[in-house]
Design a protein around this motif. Structure first.
Motif, PDB file in Angstrom:
ATOM      1  N   TYR A   1      -3.102  35.791  14.809  1.00  0.00           N
ATOM      2  CA  TYR A   1      -2.953  35.589  13.363  1.00  0.00           C
ATOM      3  C   TYR A   1      -1.502  35.291  12.997  1.00  0.00           C
ATOM      4  O   TYR A   1      -1.217  34.316  12.292  1.00  0.00           O
ATOM      5  CB  TYR A   1      -3.452  36.827  12.602  1.00  0.00           C
ATOM      6  CG  TYR A   1      -3.138  36.763  11.134  1.00  0.00           C
ATOM      7  CD1 TYR A   1      -3.784  35.840  10.313  1.00  0.00           C
ATOM      8  CD2 TYR A   1      -2.193  37.597  10.571  1.00  0.00           C
ATOM      9  CE1 TYR A   1      -3.485  35.760   8.965  1.00  0.00           C
ATOM     10  CE2 TYR A   1      -1.885  37.523   9.224  1.00  0.00           C
ATOM     11  CZ  TYR A   1      -2.543  36.607   8.424  1.00  0.00           C
ATOM     12  OH  TYR A   1      -2.238  36.529   7.090  1.00  0.00           O
TER      13      TYR A   1
ATOM     14  N   ASP B   1      -5.663  30.250   9.010  1.00  0.00           N
ATOM     15  CA  ASP B   1      -5.136  31.604   8.833  1.00  0.00           C
ATOM     16  C   ASP B   1      -6.198  32.535   8.280  1.00  0.00           C
ATOM     17  O   ASP B   1      -6.283  33.699   8.671  1.00  0.00           O
ATOM     18  CB  ASP B   1      -3.919  31.589   7.905  1.00  0.00           C
ATOM     19  CG  ASP B   1      -2.684  31.020   8.571  1.00  0.00           C
ATOM     20  OD1 ASP B   1      -2.638  30.962   9.821  1.00  0.00           O
ATOM     21  OD2 ASP B   1      -1.745  30.633   7.849  1.00  0.00           O
TER      22      ASP B   1
ATOM     23  N   ARG C   1      -8.562  33.609  11.085  1.00  0.00           N
ATOM     24  CA  ARG C   1      -7.874  34.534  11.994  1.00  0.00           C
ATOM     25  C   ARG C   1      -7.691  35.905  11.339  1.00  0.00           C
ATOM     26  O   ARG C   1      -7.810  36.937  12.003  1.00  0.00           O
ATOM     27  CB  ARG C   1      -6.538  33.944  12.433  1.00  0.00           C
ATOM     28  CG  ARG C   1      -6.693  32.770  13.391  1.00  0.00           C
ATOM     29  CD  ARG C   1      -5.357  32.262  13.903  1.00  0.00           C
ATOM     30  NE  ARG C   1      -4.641  31.452  12.924  1.00  0.00           N
ATOM     31  CZ  ARG C   1      -4.732  30.125  12.844  1.00  0.00           C
ATOM     32  NH1 ARG C   1      -5.480  29.449  13.701  1.00  0.00           N
ATOM     33  NH2 ARG C   1      -4.060  29.472  11.920  1.00  0.00           N
ATOM     34  N   LEU C   2      -7.435  35.929  10.034  1.00  0.00           N
ATOM     35  CA  LEU C   2      -7.289  37.187   9.314  1.00  0.00           C
ATOM     36  C   LEU C   2      -8.624  37.933   9.249  1.00  0.00           C
ATOM     37  O   LEU C   2      -8.683  39.143   9.497  1.00  0.00           O
ATOM     38  CB  LEU C   2      -6.749  36.939   7.902  1.00  0.00           C
ATOM     39  CG  LEU C   2      -6.588  38.178   7.024  1.00  0.00           C
ATOM     40  CD1 LEU C   2      -5.548  39.130   7.623  1.00  0.00           C
ATOM     41  CD2 LEU C   2      -6.189  37.773   5.606  1.00  0.00           C
TER      42      LEU C   2
END
Length: 140
Positions: A95, A107, A110-111
């Motif tokens: 991340y 992002d 990934r978060l």
């Protein structure tokens, strides 16, 4: 360590999680190798491919243990939960560094993935009866 009785639902999720770990291990050695290498933080002082191979060996051992070592399921569940904690920095690094791997190329994706690690930890502990074991320790 006393063996804890578990429900059919817990048994189902223990087997499912074991199969998930075996499949992930296969990915370490084959079609997802580059993705797993991308997960290894740059601060790890080992060759990324070696880390992927070693973690794949651990994952296949844990997966098979989740499925077959029912007598030791509480210990296996605790060990798997600790493993998930130990590999979590790789998810954080993915991340923070904006590394695309496993189809996570934003992002936001990934978060969101970061929030699944605690779920895996919970399932490992719950499905093996480890939560009940700890609760019984506290109450005794």
């Amino acid at each position: 360590m006393k063996n804890i009785e578990t429900t059919r639902t817990q048994h189902f999720f223990r087997i499912l999680l074991g199969l998930f770990m075996v499949m992930a291990a296969i990915g370490h050695f084959t079609f997802q190798r580059a993705d797993f290498q991308a997960q290894v933080p740059n601060w790890v002082p080992l060759d990324k491919d070696l880390v992927v191979i070693l973690s794949g060996i651990v994952e296949i051992a844990l997966g098979l243990s989740m499925i077959f070592l029912t007598k030791y399921k509480v210990i296996v569940g605790i060990t798997l939960a600790v493993f998930y904690v130990l590999v979590f920095p790789g998810n954080i690094a993915q991340y923070v560094n904006g590394t695309s791997a496993f189809g996570l190329d934003t992002d936001q994706s990934r978060l969101i993935r970061l929030f699944f690690q605690p779920v895996l930890i919970f399932i490992a502990l719950w499905s093996t009866g480890a939560i009940t074991y700890f609760r019984n320790l506290k109450n005794s």
